[in-house]
Design a protein around this motif. Structure first.
Motif, PDB file in Angstrom:
ATOM      1  N   THR A   1       0.815  -1.216   0.000  1.00 29.59           N
ATOM      2  CA  THR A   1       0.000   0.000   0.000  1.00 29.59           C
ATOM      3  C   THR A   1       0.848   1.267   0.000  1.00 29.59           C
ATOM      4  OG1 THR A   1      -0.152  -0.022   2.414  1.00 29.59           O
ATOM      5  CG2 THR A   1      -1.910  -1.132   1.201  1.00 29.59           C
ATOM      6  N   ASN A   2       2.169   1.117   0.000  1.00 29.73           N
ATOM      7  CA  ASN A   2       3.061   2.282   0.085  1.00 29.73           C
ATOM      8  C   ASN A   2       4.130   2.267  -1.000  1.00 29.73           C
ATOM      9  OD1 ASN A   2       2.441   4.071   2.536  1.00 29.73           O
ATOM     10  ND2 ASN A   2       2.296   2.003   3.395  1.00 29.73           N
ATOM     11  N   LYS A   3       3.715   1.960  -2.221  1.00 34.86           N
ATOM     12  CA  LYS A   3       4.569   2.101  -3.406  1.00 34.86           C
ATOM     13  C   LYS A   3       5.726   1.122  -3.465  1.00 34.86           C
ATOM     14  CE  LYS A   3       3.501   7.046  -3.771  1.00 34.86           C
ATOM     15  NZ  LYS A   3       4.051   8.427  -3.868  1.00 34.86           N
ATOM     16  N   VAL A   4       5.653   0.047  -2.694  1.00 32.81           N
ATOM     17  CA  VAL A   4       6.684  -0.995  -2.801  1.00 32.81           C
ATOM     18  C   VAL A   4       6.193  -2.022  -3.814  1.00 32.81           C
ATOM     19  CG1 VAL A   4       8.039  -2.739  -1.609  1.00 32.81           C
ATOM     20  CG2 VAL A   4       7.423  -0.620  -0.430  1.00 32.81           C
ATOM     21  N   THR A   5       6.856  -2.081  -4.956  1.00 30.67           N
ATOM     22  CA  THR A   5       6.427  -2.962  -6.045  1.00 30.67           C
ATOM     23  C   THR A   5       7.491  -3.974  -6.449  1.00 30.67           C
ATOM     24  OG1 THR A   5       7.182  -1.331  -7.669  1.00 30.67           O
ATOM     25  CG2 THR A   5       4.874  -1.199  -6.969  1.00 30.67           C
ATOM     26  N   ASP A   6       8.703  -3.821  -5.948  1.00 28.47           N
ATOM     27  CA  ASP A   6       9.800  -4.727  -6.305  1.00 28.47           C
ATOM     28  C   ASP A   6       9.520  -6.111  -5.714  1.00 28.47           C
ATOM     29  OD1 ASP A   6      12.304  -6.194  -6.221  1.00 28.47           O
ATOM     30  OD2 ASP A   6      13.319  -4.301  -6.662  1.00 28.47           O
ATOM     31  N   GLU A   7       9.306  -7.084  -6.579  1.00 22.93           N
ATOM     32  CA  GLU A   7       8.922  -8.422  -6.121  1.00 22.93           C
ATOM     33  C   GLU A   7      10.022  -9.080  -5.287  1.00 22.93           C
ATOM     34  OE1 GLU A   7       7.616 -10.807  -9.359  1.00 22.93           O
ATOM     35  OE2 GLU A   7       5.872  -9.544  -9.799  1.00 22.93           O
ATOM     36  N   ARG A   8      11.272  -8.804  -5.583  1.00 24.08           N
ATOM     37  CA  ARG A   8      12.363  -9.414  -4.822  1.00 24.08           C
ATOM     38  C   ARG A   8      12.405  -8.855  -3.400  1.00 24.08           C
ATOM     39  NH1 ARG A   8      17.366  -8.373  -6.463  1.00 24.08           N
ATOM     40  NH2 ARG A   8      18.202 -10.361  -5.726  1.00 24.08           N
ATOM     41  N   VAL A   9      12.192  -7.554  -3.251  1.00 18.85           N
ATOM     42  CA  VAL A   9      12.150  -6.946  -1.924  1.00 18.85           C
ATOM     43  C   VAL A   9      10.967  -7.490  -1.137  1.00 18.85           C
ATOM     44  CG1 VAL A   9      11.799  -4.780  -0.660  1.00 18.85           C
ATOM     45  CG2 VAL A   9      13.349  -4.845  -2.636  1.00 18.85           C
ATOM     46  N   ILE A  10       9.818  -7.585  -1.778  1.00 21.72           N
ATOM     47  CA  ILE A  10       8.612  -8.098  -1.118  1.00 21.72           C
ATOM     48  C   ILE A  10       8.829  -9.542  -0.669  1.00 21.72           C
ATOM     49  CG2 ILE A  10       6.202  -8.755  -1.512  1.00 21.72           C
ATOM     50  CD1 ILE A  10       6.075  -6.277  -3.424  1.00 21.72           C
ATOM     51  N   GLU A  11       9.424 -10.352  -1.533  1.00 23.60           N
ATOM     52  CA  GLU A  11       9.669 -11.761  -1.181  1.00 23.60           C
ATOM     53  C   GLU A  11      10.633 -11.873  -0.010  1.00 23.60           C
ATOM     54  OE1 GLU A  11      11.721 -15.376  -0.704  1.00 23.60           O
ATOM     55  OE2 GLU A  11      12.710 -13.601  -1.563  1.00 23.60           O
ATOM     56  N   ALA A  12      11.708 -11.077  -0.049  1.00 28.14           N
ATOM     57  CA  ALA A  12      12.722 -11.155   1.005  1.00 28.14           C
ATOM     58  C   ALA A  12      12.147 -10.750   2.354  1.00 28.14           C
ATOM     59  CB  ALA A  12      13.911 -10.273   0.647  1.00 28.14           C
ATOM     60  N   MET A  13      11.398  -9.659   2.379  1.00 30.87           N
ATOM     61  CA  MET A  13      10.837  -9.197   3.650  1.00 30.87           C
ATOM     62  C   MET A  13       9.696 -10.081   4.119  1.00 30.87           C
ATOM     63  SD  MET A  13      11.213  -5.049   3.440  1.00 30.87           S
ATOM     64  CE  MET A  13      10.596  -4.884   5.119  1.00 30.87           C
ATOM     65  N   GLY A  14       9.072 -10.782   3.193  1.00 27.78           N
ATOM     66  CA  GLY A  14       8.032 -11.723   3.565  1.00 27.78           C
ATOM     67  C   GLY A  14       8.569 -13.051   4.065  1.00 27.78           C
ATOM     68  N   ALA A  15       9.876 -13.258   3.884  1.00 28.57           N
ATOM     69  CA  ALA A  15      10.484 -14.531   4.265  1.00 28.57           C
ATOM     70  C   ALA A  15      11.295 -14.460   5.551  1.00 28.57           C
ATOM     71  CB  ALA A  15      11.384 -15.030   3.129  1.00 28.57           C
ATOM     72  N   VAL A  16      11.895 -13.305   5.842  1.00 27.34           N
ATOM     73  CA  VAL A  16      12.791 -13.195   7.009  1.00 27.34           C
ATOM     74  C   VAL A  16      11.973 -12.973   8.279  1.00 27.34           C
ATOM     75  CG1 VAL A  16      14.639 -11.864   8.090  1.00 27.34           C
ATOM     76  CG2 VAL A  16      14.697 -12.316   5.622  1.00 27.34           C
ATOM     77  N   PRO A  17      12.180 -13.798   9.310  1.00 28.49           N
ATOM     78  CA  PRO A  17      11.415 -13.688  10.566  1.00 28.49           C
ATOM     79  C   PRO A  17      11.887 -12.508  11.411  1.00 28.49           C
ATOM     80  CG  PRO A  17      13.024 -15.443  10.751  1.00 28.49           C
ATOM     81  CD  PRO A  17      13.100 -14.945   9.330  1.00 28.49           C
ATOM     82  N   ARG A  18      11.301 -11.358  11.197  1.00 29.38           N
ATOM     83  CA  ARG A  18      11.700 -10.125  11.887  1.00 29.38           C
ATOM     84  C   ARG A  18      11.648 -10.279  13.407  1.00 29.38           C
ATOM     85  NH1 ARG A  18      11.712  -4.397  10.434  1.00 29.38           N
ATOM     86  NH2 ARG A  18      10.807  -3.069  12.064  1.00 29.38           N
ATOM     87  N   GLU A  19      10.721 -11.091  13.895  1.00 25.95           N
ATOM     88  CA  GLU A  19      10.564 -11.244  15.349  1.00 25.95           C
ATOM     89  C   GLU A  19      11.801 -11.841  16.009  1.00 25.95           C
ATOM     90  OE1 GLU A  19       9.282 -15.166  13.622  1.00 25.95           O
ATOM     91  OE2 GLU A  19       8.965 -13.061  13.104  1.00 25.95           O
ATOM     92  N   ARG A  20      12.619 -12.569  15.243  1.00 25.43           N
ATOM     93  CA  ARG A  20      13.832 -13.171  15.812  1.00 25.43           C
ATOM     94  C   ARG A  20      14.891 -12.114  16.149  1.00 25.43           C
ATOM     95  NH1 ARG A  20      14.694 -18.576  14.207  1.00 25.43           N
ATOM     96  NH2 ARG A  20      16.676 -18.438  15.355  1.00 25.43           N
ATOM     97  N   PHE A  21      14.770 -10.935  15.559  1.00 24.98           N
ATOM     98  CA  PHE A  21      15.817  -9.924  15.669  1.00 24.98           C
ATOM     99  C   PHE A  21      15.501  -8.821  16.672  1.00 24.98           C
ATOM    100  CE2 PHE A  21      16.299 -11.998  11.606  1.00 24.98           C
ATOM    101  CZ  PHE A  21      17.660 -12.158  11.472  1.00 24.98           C
ATOM    102  N   VAL A  22      14.419  -8.978  17.428  1.00 27.47           N
ATOM    103  CA  VAL A  22      14.074  -8.005  18.467  1.00 27.47           C
ATOM    104  C   VAL A  22      14.092  -8.714  19.816  1.00 27.47           C
ATOM    105  CG1 VAL A  22      12.662  -6.671  16.851  1.00 27.47           C
ATOM    106  CG2 VAL A  22      11.572  -8.394  18.308  1.00 27.47           C
ATOM    107  N   PRO A  23      14.211  -7.964  20.929  1.00 30.31           N
ATOM    108  CA  PRO A  23      14.147  -8.611  22.237  1.00 30.31           C
ATOM    109  C   PRO A  23      12.835  -9.378  22.405  1.00 30.31           C
ATOM    110  CG  PRO A  23      14.884  -6.336  22.431  1.00 30.31           C
ATOM    111  CD  PRO A  23      14.444  -6.512  21.011  1.00 30.31           C
ATOM    112  N   ALA A  24      12.873 -10.447  23.185  1.00 38.73           N
ATOM    113  CA  ALA A  24      11.675 -11.274  23.377  1.00 38.73           C
ATOM    114  C   ALA A  24      10.488 -10.441  23.837  1.00 38.73           C
ATOM    115  CB  ALA A  24      11.974 -12.382  24.383  1.00 38.73           C
TER     116      ALA A  24
END
Length: 218
Positions: A18-41
């Protein structure tokens, strides 16, 4: 362990698409990496909100929409080398590793650098290496870089980093060197001449090492 796949999918749908991100590779990468693992519990419940998330030592994971738009502007190719500056716990590095051939992640907070290295190893990221050192200096040992991504706002132009760009290389960062509004900015090296272009208004926490030095006032 809680399953965050729905939260990750919602991030892509509601914050990126919804914010002008159209690059499929960027979308795939951010949809695959578990962001929750990189923040404090204690912060995992807010790992996917549309805000910067503090991870300690003055570092943050950049707001997903802003991070995605910077990556899209950088246009990282699969055969390129990337320097990830102020990588914090390594989330940005893990995403970049899915886009590039090799990533050097630079962090001047030793505890975060160690944590980033451990998390990347746990996730099986084999094309990224974490190094510890002053973020303002970059990492000349592996230069030049095709892309440099700076994970925070800067009050001064990052001269040492710009000197480490390959011909045709791009650096993306949020610049706030006029003391007013921050602006997502791309620097491009054209045969040794650096061109600067503003992309859009943006706000993200500053990197202390890139703040202007305050002199004495008489």
């Amino acid at each position: 362990m809680h399953d965050y796949s729905d939260a990750r999918r919602n991030m892509v749908l509601s914050q990126l698409l919804t914010n002008k991100v159209t690059d499929e590779r960027v979308i795939e990468a951010m949809g695959a990496v578990p962001r929750e693992r990189f923040v404090p519990a204690s912060h995992r419940a807010v790992a996917y909100v549309d805000e910067d998330v503090a991870v300690g030592h003055g570092r943050f994971l950049m707001e997903p929409m802003l991070f995605a738009r910077l990556l899209q502007a950088a246009d990282v190719k699969s055969n390129e080398a990337v320097l990830d500056v102020a990588c914090a716990t390594g989330y940005s590095t893990a995403v970049l590793a899915r886009l590039a051939s090799a990533v050097v992640a630079l962090e001047d907070q030793p505890e975060l650098a160690e944590q980033a290295s451990e998390l990347l190893d746990q996730l099986g990221v084999s094309n990224a290496a974490v190094v510890s050192g002053p973020v303002v200096d970059g990492y000349a040992a592996q230069a030049p870089y095709d892309v440099i991504v700076v994970e925070g706002a800067l009050e001064v132009e990052p001269k040492a980093l710009l000197d480490q760009l390959a011909d045709g290389g791009r650096l993306v960062a949020v610049m706030n060197d006029d003391g007013r509004v921050g602006r997502a900015t791309i620097f491009t090296n054209y045969a040794g001449a650096i061109a600067r272009r503003t992309l859009f208004d943006a706000s993200t926490p500053h990197i202390a090492a890139f703040r202007k030095k305050v002199g004495f006032v008489f």
